[in-house]
Motif scaffolding. Structure first.
Motif, mmCIF file in Angstrom:
data_model
loop_
_atom_site.group_PDB
_atom_site.id
_atom_site.type_symbol
_atom_site.label_atom_id
_atom_site.label_comp_id
_atom_site.label_asym_id
_atom_site.label_seq_id
_atom_site.Cartn_x
_atom_site.Cartn_y
_atom_site.Cartn_z
ATOM 1 N N SER A 1 0.712 -1.284 0.069
ATOM 2 C CA SER A 1 0.046 0.064 -0.091
ATOM 3 C C SER A 1 0.720 1.260 0.038
ATOM 4 O O SER A 1 1.923 1.385 0.572
ATOM 5 C CB SER A 1 -0.856 0.150 1.366
ATOM 6 N N ASP A 2 0.280 2.333 -0.685
ATOM 7 C CA ASP A 2 1.177 3.573 -0.328
ATOM 8 C C ASP A 2 0.436 4.812 0.381
ATOM 9 O O ASP A 2 0.712 5.763 0.375
ATOM 10 C CB ASP A 2 1.074 4.228 -1.877
ATOM 11 N N LYS A 3 -0.234 3.916 1.667
ATOM 12 C CA LYS A 3 -0.692 4.753 2.674
ATOM 13 C C LYS A 3 0.559 5.516 3.415
ATOM 14 O O LYS A 3 0.054 6.655 3.591
ATOM 15 C CB LYS A 3 -1.587 3.905 3.422
ATOM 16 N N GLY A 4 1.540 4.835 3.519
ATOM 17 C CA GLY A 4 2.525 5.335 4.464
ATOM 18 C C GLY A 4 3.047 6.704 3.632
ATOM 19 O O GLY A 4 3.147 7.633 4.281
ATOM 20 N N ILE A 5 3.255 6.732 2.303
ATOM 21 C CA ILE A 5 3.631 7.773 1.564
ATOM 22 C C ILE A 5 2.593 8.850 1.594
ATOM 23 O O ILE A 5 3.151 10.092 2.005
ATOM 24 C CB ILE A 5 4.127 7.424 0.188
ATOM 25 N N GLY A 6 1.481 8.625 1.556
ATOM 26 C CA GLY A 6 0.492 9.474 1.619
ATOM 27 C C GLY A 6 0.143 10.168 3.050
ATOM 28 O O GLY A 6 0.169 11.518 2.722
ATOM 29 N N LEU A 7 0.403 9.524 3.912
ATOM 30 C CA LEU A 7 0.246 9.941 5.237
ATOM 31 C C LEU A 7 1.434 10.837 5.545
ATOM 32 O O LEU A 7 1.101 12.000 6.277
ATOM 33 C CB LEU A 7 -0.026 9.049 6.510
ATOM 34 N N ALA A 8 2.441 10.593 5.089
ATOM 35 C CA ALA A 8 3.591 11.312 5.289
ATOM 36 C C ALA A 8 3.637 12.494 4.594
ATOM 37 O O ALA A 8 3.952 13.519 5.164
ATOM 38 C CB ALA A 8 4.925 10.522 4.796
ATOM 39 N N HIS B 1 5.691 4.570 9.585
ATOM 40 C CA HIS B 1 6.199 3.335 10.076
ATOM 41 C C HIS B 1 5.054 2.171 10.385
ATOM 42 O O HIS B 1 5.345 1.287 10.263
ATOM 43 C CB HIS B 1 6.695 3.685 11.740
ATOM 44 N N LEU B 2 3.973 2.841 10.218
ATOM 45 C CA LEU B 2 2.667 1.751 10.365
ATOM 46 C C LEU B 2 2.561 1.190 9.308
ATOM 47 O O LEU B 2 2.249 -0.008 9.018
ATOM 48 C CB LEU B 2 1.282 2.637 10.923
ATOM 49 N N TYR B 3 2.222 1.851 8.089
ATOM 50 C CA TYR B 3 1.971 1.516 6.805
ATOM 51 C C TYR B 3 3.141 0.980 5.650
ATOM 52 O O TYR B 3 2.910 0.556 4.663
ATOM 53 C CB TYR B 3 0.985 2.448 6.087
ATOM 54 N N TRP B 4 4.355 1.402 6.286
ATOM 55 C CA TRP B 4 5.368 1.088 5.406
ATOM 56 C C TRP B 4 6.319 -0.143 5.999
ATOM 57 O O TRP B 4 7.020 0.358 6.740
ATOM 58 C CB TRP B 4 6.438 2.213 5.171
ATOM 59 N N GLU B 5 5.869 -1.388 5.578
ATOM 60 C CA GLU B 5 6.114 -2.298 6.307
ATOM 61 C C GLU B 5 7.633 -2.902 5.948
ATOM 62 O O GLU B 5 8.137 -3.061 5.158
ATOM 63 C CB GLU B 5 5.333 -3.699 6.062
#
Length: 61
Positions: free
Chosen positions: A8-15, A57-61
Motif C-alpha cells: 500500500s502507498d498509505k505510508g507515503i500519502g500520510l507522510a 512506520h505503521l503502513y510502510w512495512e
C-alpha cells in the motif's frame, strides 16, 4: 535474496499529508502576530511531524 514489496502507498500519502500540515504549522509559527498563536503553530507543526513519522512506520512495512 528476499524482495520487500510494499502493498500500500498509505505510508507515503500520510507522510505527505502530515508534512504539509507541519509546514503550515511552521508558517503560522513564523507569521502569526501573537505569542499564543505562535505557540499553537508550533504545537501543530510538532504534532503533524510526529504523525507523519508514525504513519510511515505503521503502513510502510
Amino acid at each position: 535474496m528476499d524482495v520487500h514489496v510494499v502493498q500500500s502507498d498509505k505510508g507515503i500519502g500520510l507522510a505527505m499529508l502530515f508534512s504539509l500540515l507541519a509546514i503550515g504549522g511552521a508558517a503560522v509559527m513564523l507569521g502569526a502576530p501573537g505569542q499564543v498563536t505562535k505557540a499553537w503553530g508550533f504545537a501543530l507543526a510538532m504534532l503533524a511531524a510526529s504523525l507523519a513519522i508514525v504513519g510511515t512506520h505503521l503502513y510502510w512495512e
